[in-house]
Design an enzyme around this catalytic site. Structure first.
Site, mmCIF file in Angstrom:
data_model
loop_
_atom_site.group_PDB
_atom_site.id
_atom_site.type_symbol
_atom_site.label_atom_id
_atom_site.label_comp_id
_atom_site.label_asym_id
_atom_site.label_seq_id
_atom_site.Cartn_x
_atom_site.Cartn_y
_atom_site.Cartn_z
ATOM 1 N N CYS A 75 51.551 24.789 21.286
ATOM 2 C CA CYS A 75 52.236 25.454 20.179
ATOM 3 C C CYS A 75 51.258 25.546 19.022
ATOM 4 O O CYS A 75 50.757 24.509 18.546
ATOM 5 C CB CYS A 75 53.477 24.652 19.788
ATOM 6 S SG CYS A 75 54.319 25.203 18.287
ATOM 7 N N CYS A 189 50.546 32.661 18.615
ATOM 8 C CA CYS A 189 51.774 31.972 19.000
ATOM 9 C C CYS A 189 51.838 32.054 20.518
ATOM 10 O O CYS A 189 51.671 33.143 21.090
ATOM 11 C CB CYS A 189 53.003 32.631 18.379
ATOM 12 S SG CYS A 189 54.576 31.934 18.955
#
Length: 265
Positions: A75, A189
């Site tokens: 992440c 992302c």
């Protein structure tokens, strides 16, 4: 006896699967645990203080429960904010995920790069540092999109977004001054590679997308080189910090990646 300790992948949602998949391809006998902090999702709209406190505490619990040989923070938001806190707290090798600005700068011809991430990621000083170190001769435009994160989660459950909807979500990047010259977009992302086809259709053939998934997989393979693995691959586990109707719809997609067992923390 073979070492059955898993590699643990952690994300706020399902984006980290774009990192797990290339790792599984390189290390087919590696036991895998994938953890989605569904109770805290999405991270992109949370404060830095909250993420910096939440992620190390949660990973501490997960390390005790699953005894991983290595943890991948799959992440960008969690990595750019909490990576150093996690490394200080845990005696486990930690691999983070950071925006692939360096490879983007290496292939850009127009010298205009887009960084597409969450709102929390694109505003981090870490991104400023990467741009200064590796793309000093480029114009680096940024945009944070919570809508694209939601689209990626829905797509994994079988609800693909329209190209028009993706193009609209990208407008905050492409309509900035100089945005029409972007030839490389960094998927900052891990959710966004799940929308690979839609992103390509929305931007056209002249724009390339880069992300860190394959590079992270190679890093994990290097750090675990020479280690023992089970002779027969073990079923992978998917773990949610909160089970709900949305997570239940993801079971088929998880199973396709070998994550056959679904658990709650």
């Amino acid at each position: 006896m073979a070492d059955r300790r898993p590699i643990l992948f952690f994300d706020s949602g399902m984006g980290g699967l774009s990192v797990l998949a290339p790792t599984a391809a390189l290390l087919p006998r590696a036991p895998l645990v994938y953890v989605a902090d569904s109770a805290g999702f999405p991270y992109g709209t949370r404060s830095e203080t909250e993420i910096a406190a939440r992620v190390p505490a949660l990973l501490g619990r997960l390390a005790e429960r699953y005894d991983p040989r290595l943890i991948v923070i799959a992440c960008n938001t969690a990595s750019t904010i909490a990576l150093q806190h996690v490394r200080a707290a845990l005696d486990v090798p930690i691999v983070g995920t950071v925006p692939a600005i360096k490879p983007a700068a290496e292939i850009s011809r127009t010298r205009v790069i887009g960084v597409l991430g969450t709102q929390a990621t694109v505003r981090q000083p870490y991104v400023d540092d990467l741009a200064a170190r590796f793309a000093a001769d480029c114009t680096v435009l940024r945009h944070g999109s919570a809508k694209l994160v939601d689209m990626a989660e829905a797509a994994l459950a079988g609800e693909r977004p329209s190209v028009a909807a993706v193009r609209e979500a990208l407008a905050g990047l492409t309509t900035q001054p100089g945005g029409d010259a972007i030839d490389v977009i960094v998927n900052a992302c891990t959710h966004f590679p799940l929308l690979e086809e839609e992103l390509a259709a929305a931007t056209g053939a002249l724009v390339r997308f880069v992300d860190g998934g394959p590079g992270i997989a190679r890093r994990v393979a290097h750090l675990t080189e020479g280690q023992q693995w089970p002779e027969v691959p073990l079923p992978g586990r998917a773990v949610f910090t909160a089970a709900n109707a949305r997570t239940a719809r993801l079971a088929p997609a998880l199973a396709r990646l070998g994550l056959e067992a679904v658990e709650s923390l």
